[in-house]
Write a protein that holds these residues in place. Sequence first.
Motif, PDB file in Angstrom:
ATOM      1  N   TYR A 176     -63.516  17.985 -50.630  1.00  0.00           N
ATOM      2  CA  TYR A 176     -62.832  16.860 -51.265  1.00  0.00           C
ATOM      3  C   TYR A 176     -62.827  17.111 -52.776  1.00  0.00           C
ATOM      4  N   PRO A 177     -61.846  17.888 -53.249  1.00  0.00           N
ATOM      5  CA  PRO A 177     -61.816  18.294 -54.664  1.00  0.00           C
ATOM      6  C   PRO A 177     -61.758  17.105 -55.615  1.00  0.00           C
ATOM      7  N   ILE A 213     -54.608  12.049 -39.302  1.00  0.00           N
ATOM      8  CA  ILE A 213     -55.962  12.432 -39.711  1.00  0.00           C
ATOM      9  C   ILE A 213     -56.551  13.516 -38.815  1.00  0.00           C
ATOM     10  N   ALA A 214     -56.272  13.464 -37.515  1.00  0.00           N
ATOM     11  CA  ALA A 214     -56.986  14.305 -36.547  1.00  0.00           C
ATOM     12  C   ALA A 214     -56.936  15.807 -36.846  1.00  0.00           C
ATOM     13  N   PRO A 215     -55.787  16.404 -37.164  1.00  0.00           N
ATOM     14  CA  PRO A 215     -55.801  17.842 -37.469  1.00  0.00           C
ATOM     15  C   PRO A 215     -56.647  18.184 -38.696  1.00  0.00           C
ATOM     16  N   THR A 216     -56.623  17.319 -39.709  1.00  0.00           N
ATOM     17  CA  THR A 216     -57.451  17.551 -40.892  1.00  0.00           C
ATOM     18  C   THR A 216     -58.928  17.419 -40.533  1.00  0.00           C
ATOM     19  N   TRP A 217     -59.255  16.425 -39.742  1.00  0.00           N
ATOM     20  CA  TRP A 217     -60.616  16.234 -39.243  1.00  0.00           C
ATOM     21  C   TRP A 217     -61.115  17.485 -38.520  1.00  0.00           C
ATOM     22  N   MET A 218     -60.277  18.045 -37.655  1.00  0.00           N
ATOM     23  CA  MET A 218     -60.639  19.256 -36.930  1.00  0.00           C
ATOM     24  C   MET A 218     -60.872  20.417 -37.890  1.00  0.00           C
ATOM     25  N   ASN A 219     -59.956  20.577 -38.820  1.00  0.00           N
ATOM     26  CA  ASN A 219     -60.046  21.695 -39.753  1.00  0.00           C
ATOM     27  C   ASN A 219     -61.267  21.593 -40.660  1.00  0.00           C
ATOM     28  N   VAL A 220     -61.536  20.403 -41.181  1.00  0.00           N
ATOM     29  CA  VAL A 220     -62.694  20.213 -42.050  1.00  0.00           C
ATOM     30  C   VAL A 220     -63.984  20.441 -41.264  1.00  0.00           C
ATOM     31  N   SER A 221     -64.022  20.006 -40.013  1.00  0.00           N
ATOM     32  CA  SER A 221     -65.202  20.237 -39.172  1.00  0.00           C
ATOM     33  C   SER A 221     -65.488  21.720 -39.025  1.00  0.00           C
ATOM     34  N   LEU A 222     -64.466  22.489 -38.758  1.00  0.00           N
ATOM     35  CA  LEU A 222     -64.638  23.928 -38.581  1.00  0.00           C
ATOM     36  C   LEU A 222     -65.093  24.591 -39.874  1.00  0.00           C
ATOM     37  N   ARG A 223     -64.496  24.192 -40.988  1.00  0.00           N
ATOM     38  CA  ARG A 223     -64.895  24.753 -42.288  1.00  0.00           C
ATOM     39  C   ARG A 223     -66.347  24.417 -42.609  1.00  0.00           C
ATOM     40  N   MET A 224     -66.731  23.182 -42.346  1.00  0.00           N
ATOM     41  CA  MET A 224     -68.118  22.771 -42.609  1.00  0.00           C
ATOM     42  C   MET A 224     -69.104  23.565 -41.759  1.00  0.00           C
ATOM     43  N   MET A 231     -69.305  13.965 -38.175  1.00  0.00           N
ATOM     44  CA  MET A 231     -69.082  12.622 -38.702  1.00  0.00           C
ATOM     45  C   MET A 231     -68.650  12.682 -40.163  1.00  0.00           C
ATOM     46  N   TYR A 232     -69.344  13.497 -40.954  1.00  0.00           N
ATOM     47  CA  TYR A 232     -68.939  13.701 -42.337  1.00  0.00           C
ATOM     48  C   TYR A 232     -67.498  14.228 -42.409  1.00  0.00           C
ATOM     49  N   ALA A 233     -67.154  15.113 -41.495  1.00  0.00           N
ATOM     50  CA  ALA A 233     -65.808  15.696 -41.516  1.00  0.00           C
ATOM     51  C   ALA A 233     -64.745  14.629 -41.308  1.00  0.00           C
TER      52      ALA A 233
END
Length: 356
Positions: free
Chosen positions: A193-194, A221-232, A248-250
Amino acid sequence: MERRSIRRASPLLLVLGFGFIIAVYNVLSMVISSKSSVPDIESENSHVVLGTPGAKFHVALTATEDPYSQWQSRIMYYWYKRMRGMVGSDLGEFTRILHSGKADNLMEEIPSFVVDPLPKGLDHDYVVLNRPWAFVQWLERAQIKEEYILMAEPDHILVNPLPNLAQGKSRPAGFPFFYIEPEKNEKIIRKYYPEENGPVMNIDPIGNSPSIIDKDLLWKIAPTWMNVSLRMKEDDETDKAFGWVLEMYAYAVASALHGVKHVLRKDFMLQPPWDLEIGNKFILHYTYGCDYNMKGELTYGTIGEWRFDKRSYLDGPPPRNLSLPPQGVPESVVRLVKMVNEATEKIPGWDAVKEA
């Protein structure tokens, strides 16, 4: 909203797809501006339900075919059916999103929709990482007639009729978790989250569940949620810091990237043994073990003379007619055991060994 069908893809194609999503995310993170308002936290003692009453929401929970997930899902579905027709309930239809890639033996008992798990190795043995990918697939392929969705989990029990708590299409309702602390983890959060997106306080202290959200908003939101989860999960520092609540954070970060603020409802859920009374709360979440001595005193961290802990039943369901807790144990724990006992008594074939 127009839907496109998703065909089963090979793991390689899925990984390539994830790469595309990551590229899209990097662009989105530079152009999406989030709202800067402070989240609303409704009083947990409030008797006023502010939301969108009368607008039905679809109940969706992600699950696996493991016995541990199955018995919880059966109890959750039983109480959904009991609560659906009650006055004040906005419960719509129900779907267990099964992210095992194949049907199991509960398909006829519980309305279910089968989706694929992440490609082998991509979840790093962190099973809930499959949750956002499961929602992406379900939203893409399923026909969902309700305009709102309740994201729930197998270890949720509805204890009061649940109205639509979302404040219209732009303000989903969520539950504030004390252990989701974006501001205390700003150094890590800024990787996803820049600063140009705004202050870290824009990120709500929530997970995806429970929340009641407009279907089209979740679709974004869902695709971003998935992507952020994987990156995290791929980042060692993030993985170590967030642990079992990483996904949850993602979701919280993904929502903020899309400028979405949740109405935070303390009355959305209670979690025994810490929450002592049911009151006007709606969902009982039995994620914590309940351990007591025979004087009714909590012995958390030490196995009690009396206990109920869902993790005692990893390989199969709890027996019918569990013993009630000793006198003096809080109402929330007593109610939990009584509701489990009612469900296991009424669900046909509870004691039978089910084979997938």
